[in-house]
Design a protein around this motif. Structure first.
Motif, PDB file in Angstrom:
ATOM      1  N   ALA A  25       0.833  -1.210   0.000  1.00 18.80           N
ATOM      2  CA  ALA A  25       0.000   0.000   0.000  1.00 18.80           C
ATOM      3  C   ALA A  25       0.865   1.257   0.000  1.00 18.80           C
ATOM      4  O   ALA A  25       0.530   2.247  -0.657  1.00 18.80           O
ATOM      5  CB  ALA A  25      -0.925  -0.007   1.216  1.00 18.80           C
ATOM      6  N   ALA A  26       1.984   1.221   0.717  1.00 19.07           N
ATOM      7  CA  ALA A  26       2.888   2.370   0.706  1.00 19.07           C
ATOM      8  C   ALA A  26       3.522   2.549  -0.674  1.00 19.07           C
ATOM      9  O   ALA A  26       3.680   3.684  -1.143  1.00 19.07           O
ATOM     10  CB  ALA A  26       3.971   2.190   1.769  1.00 19.07           C
ATOM     11  N   ILE A  27       3.860   1.451  -1.335  1.00 18.27           N
ATOM     12  CA  ILE A  27       4.418   1.555  -2.689  1.00 18.27           C
ATOM     13  C   ILE A  27       3.371   2.102  -3.651  1.00 18.27           C
ATOM     14  O   ILE A  27       3.681   2.937  -4.502  1.00 18.27           O
ATOM     15  CB  ILE A  27       4.951   0.186  -3.155  1.00 18.27           C
ATOM     16  N   VAL A  28       2.122   1.652  -3.510  1.00 14.72           N
ATOM     17  CA  VAL A  28       1.051   2.166  -4.375  1.00 14.72           C
ATOM     18  C   VAL A  28       0.880   3.665  -4.167  1.00 14.72           C
ATOM     19  O   VAL A  28       0.747   4.431  -5.126  1.00 14.72           O
ATOM     20  CB  VAL A  28      -0.282   1.429  -4.089  1.00 14.72           C
ATOM     21  N   TYR A  29       0.896   4.105  -2.934  1.00 12.89           N
ATOM     22  CA  TYR A  29       0.603   5.509  -2.648  1.00 12.89           C
ATOM     23  C   TYR A  29       1.786   6.424  -2.960  1.00 12.89           C
ATOM     24  O   TYR A  29       1.596   7.508  -3.502  1.00 12.89           O
ATOM     25  CB  TYR A  29       0.186   5.664  -1.189  1.00 12.89           C
ATOM     26  N   PHE A  30       2.992   5.995  -2.613  1.00  9.35           N
ATOM     27  CA  PHE A  30       4.123   6.908  -2.719  1.00  9.35           C
ATOM     28  C   PHE A  30       4.995   6.694  -3.954  1.00  9.35           C
ATOM     29  O   PHE A  30       5.551   7.646  -4.484  1.00  9.35           O
ATOM     30  CB  PHE A  30       5.018   6.794  -1.476  1.00  9.35           C
ATOM     31  N   VAL A  31       5.163   5.455  -4.421  1.00 11.36           N
ATOM     32  CA  VAL A  31       6.154   5.197  -5.461  1.00 11.36           C
ATOM     33  C   VAL A  31       5.492   5.001  -6.821  1.00 11.36           C
ATOM     34  O   VAL A  31       5.553   5.866  -7.680  1.00 11.36           O
ATOM     35  CB  VAL A  31       7.029   3.971  -5.092  1.00 11.36           C
ATOM     36  N   HIS A  32       4.883   3.825  -7.023  1.00 14.00           N
ATOM     37  CA  HIS A  32       4.316   3.495  -8.324  1.00 14.00           C
ATOM     38  C   HIS A  32       3.108   2.601  -8.112  1.00 14.00           C
ATOM     39  O   HIS A  32       3.187   1.604  -7.401  1.00 14.00           O
ATOM     40  CB  HIS A  32       5.370   2.789  -9.196  1.00 14.00           C
ATOM     41  N   ARG A  33       2.037   2.966  -8.744  1.00 10.22           N
ATOM     42  CA  ARG A  33       0.772   2.270  -8.523  1.00 10.22           C
ATOM     43  C   ARG A  33       0.805   0.825  -9.020  1.00 10.22           C
ATOM     44  O   ARG A  33       0.315  -0.078  -8.356  1.00 10.22           O
ATOM     45  CB  ARG A  33      -0.339   3.047  -9.228  1.00 10.22           C
ATOM     46  N   ARG A  34       1.379   0.603 -10.148  1.00  9.45           N
ATOM     47  CA  ARG A  34       1.361  -0.733 -10.742  1.00  9.45           C
ATOM     48  C   ARG A  34       2.286  -1.700  -9.993  1.00  9.45           C
ATOM     49  O   ARG A  34       1.940  -2.859  -9.788  1.00  9.45           O
ATOM     50  CB  ARG A  34       1.759  -0.653 -12.211  1.00  9.45           C
ATOM     51  N   VAL A  35       3.438  -1.253  -9.574  1.00  8.14           N
ATOM     52  CA  VAL A  35       4.379  -2.114  -8.851  1.00  8.14           C
ATOM     53  C   VAL A  35       3.788  -2.535  -7.510  1.00  8.14           C
ATOM     54  O   VAL A  35       3.836  -3.708  -7.124  1.00  8.14           O
ATOM     55  CB  VAL A  35       5.740  -1.394  -8.663  1.00  8.14           C
ATOM     56  N   GLY A  36       3.222  -1.590  -6.797  1.00 10.20           N
ATOM     57  CA  GLY A  36       2.586  -1.916  -5.524  1.00 10.20           C
ATOM     58  C   GLY A  36       1.377  -2.818  -5.705  1.00 10.20           C
ATOM     59  O   GLY A  36       1.130  -3.713  -4.893  1.00 10.20           O
ATOM     60  N   GLY A  37       0.623  -2.595  -6.779  1.00 12.68           N
ATOM     61  CA  GLY A  37      -0.530  -3.444  -7.058  1.00 12.68           C
ATOM     62  C   GLY A  37      -0.137  -4.878  -7.344  1.00 12.68           C
ATOM     63  O   GLY A  37      -0.810  -5.821  -6.923  1.00 12.68           O
ATOM     64  N   VAL A  38       0.981  -5.058  -8.054  1.00 12.01           N
ATOM     65  CA  VAL A  38       1.458  -6.415  -8.341  1.00 12.01           C
ATOM     66  C   VAL A  38       1.899  -7.100  -7.050  1.00 12.01           C
ATOM     67  O   VAL A  38       1.605  -8.279  -6.832  1.00 12.01           O
ATOM     68  CB  VAL A  38       2.596  -6.379  -9.381  1.00 12.01           C
ATOM     69  N   LEU A  39       2.588  -6.370  -6.170  1.00 12.03           N
ATOM     70  CA  LEU A  39       3.011  -6.947  -4.895  1.00 12.03           C
ATOM     71  C   LEU A  39       1.806  -7.359  -4.054  1.00 12.03           C
ATOM     72  O   LEU A  39       1.773  -8.467  -3.493  1.00 12.03           O
ATOM     73  CB  LEU A  39       3.886  -5.958  -4.124  1.00 12.03           C
ATOM     74  N   ILE A  40       0.803  -6.506  -3.994  1.00 11.70           N
ATOM     75  CA  ILE A  40      -0.411  -6.823  -3.237  1.00 11.70           C
ATOM     76  C   ILE A  40      -1.136  -8.005  -3.866  1.00 11.70           C
ATOM     77  O   ILE A  40      -1.630  -8.893  -3.159  1.00 11.70           O
ATOM     78  CB  ILE A  40      -1.324  -5.578  -3.153  1.00 11.70           C
ATOM     79  N   LEU A  41      -1.193  -8.042  -5.180  1.00 14.97           N
ATOM     80  CA  LEU A  41      -1.902  -9.133  -5.861  1.00 14.97           C
ATOM     81  C   LEU A  41      -1.220 -10.477  -5.649  1.00 14.97           C
ATOM     82  O   LEU A  41      -1.879 -11.482  -5.360  1.00 14.97           O
ATOM     83  CB  LEU A  41      -2.025  -8.823  -7.351  1.00 14.97           C
ATOM     84  N   VAL A  42       0.094 -10.516  -5.744  1.00 23.40           N
ATOM     85  CA  VAL A  42       0.821 -11.781  -5.586  1.00 23.40           C
ATOM     86  C   VAL A  42       0.673 -12.324  -4.175  1.00 23.40           C
ATOM     87  O   VAL A  42       0.367 -13.504  -3.969  1.00 23.40           O
ATOM     88  CB  VAL A  42       2.312 -11.592  -5.962  1.00 23.40           C
ATOM     89  N   ILE A  43       0.842 -11.475  -3.174  1.00 24.25           N
ATOM     90  CA  ILE A  43       0.727 -11.958  -1.797  1.00 24.25           C
ATOM     91  C   ILE A  43      -0.721 -12.312  -1.464  1.00 24.25           C
ATOM     92  O   ILE A  43      -0.981 -13.210  -0.665  1.00 24.25           O
ATOM     93  CB  ILE A  43       1.332 -10.944  -0.793  1.00 24.25           C
ATOM     94  N   SER A  44      -1.682 -11.668  -2.103  1.00 20.68           N
ATOM     95  CA  SER A  44      -3.082 -11.985  -1.834  1.00 20.68           C
ATOM     96  C   SER A  44      -3.509 -13.297  -2.475  1.00 20.68           C
ATOM     97  O   SER A  44      -4.373 -13.992  -1.936  1.00 20.68           O
ATOM     98  CB  SER A  44      -3.981 -10.853  -2.329  1.00 20.68           C
ATOM     99  N   VAL A  45      -2.918 -13.643  -3.613  1.00 25.88           N
ATOM    100  CA  VAL A  45      -3.217 -14.950  -4.214  1.00 25.88           C
ATOM    101  C   VAL A  45      -2.683 -16.061  -3.313  1.00 25.88           C
ATOM    102  O   VAL A  45      -3.356 -17.070  -3.083  1.00 25.88           O
ATOM    103  CB  VAL A  45      -2.629 -15.034  -5.640  1.00 25.88           C
ATOM    104  N   ILE A  46      -1.483 -15.866  -2.777  1.00 31.65           N
ATOM    105  CA  ILE A  46      -0.946 -16.843  -1.829  1.00 31.65           C
ATOM    106  C   ILE A  46      -1.824 -16.895  -0.584  1.00 31.65           C
ATOM    107  O   ILE A  46      -2.106 -17.971  -0.051  1.00 31.65           O
ATOM    108  CB  ILE A  46       0.515 -16.496  -1.482  1.00 31.65           C
ATOM    109  N   ALA A  47      -2.293 -15.738  -0.130  1.00 29.70           N
ATOM    110  CA  ALA A  47      -3.153 -15.690   1.055  1.00 29.70           C
ATOM    111  C   ALA A  47      -4.500 -16.350   0.802  1.00 29.70           C
ATOM    112  O   ALA A  47      -5.109 -16.871   1.743  1.00 29.70           O
ATOM    113  CB  ALA A  47      -3.361 -14.246   1.491  1.00 29.70           C
TER     114      ALA A  47
END
Length: 162
Positions: A89-111
């Motif tokens: 969420a911090a990467i989405v808000y501060f750095v890059h939306r797509r990179v943070g979204g991919v990180l959230i998506l990958v960990i959520s699929v595992i979850a």
């Protein structure tokens, strides 16, 4: 009468397009569900650790150790999942939306896969089983929204009538 802006005014009225709020808010909601799961699992762990199984049908001491190990593993998984969601969420808000979204998506699929195991641990508690699934689902929605929501900025000047 005319203004030259790099973004249309209709986009600026909606909010700051460079600072998305939907994905971090959904990730924080998933973290709240994970916090509830950690509290439920720690309560169950304390009850399991206090009970000594002397019944030979349950396997006695080995069954208790297996349950304590699985519950403590789920507690640590939920803590790690929440931390990775917060980093995403911090990467989405501060750095890059797509990179943070991919990180959230990958960990959520595992979850999502881990949540099926957590739902089997919460078979007596309906609210715990639902929150185990909802935290992964909200994380996946945030990840999908983050990967698809990247806006392309226009390099040409846009003129609008004010």
């Amino acid at each position: 009468m005319f203004s030259e802006r790099s973004e249309p005014i209709s986009e600026l009225i909606k909010g700051n397009p460079e600072k998305p709020l939907r994905e971090p808010a959904l990730a924080l909601l998933a973290c709240l569900f994970n916090l509830y799961q950690v509290l439920e699992l720690s309560r169950t762990l304390s009850q399991t650790a206090q009970v000594t199984y002397l019944d030979p049908w349950f396997g006695g001491f080995w069954y208790q150790q297996m349950m304590v190990g699985m519950l403590s593993g789920l507690i640590w998984w939920n803590i790690a999942f929440s931390l990775i969601l917060l980093i995403g969420a911090a990467i989405v808000y501060f750095v890059h939306r797509r990179v943070g979204g991919v990180l959230i998506l990958v960990i959520s699929v595992i979850a999502l896969f881990v949540s099926f195991f957590a739902m089997s641990m919460f078979f007596a508690n309906f609210l715990g089983a639902i929150t185990a699934l909802l935290s992964a689902v909200f994380g996946m929605v945030a990840g999908i929204s983050g990967t698809r929501g990247e806006r392309t900025s226009t390099s040409t000047q846009v003129q609008e009538i004010i």
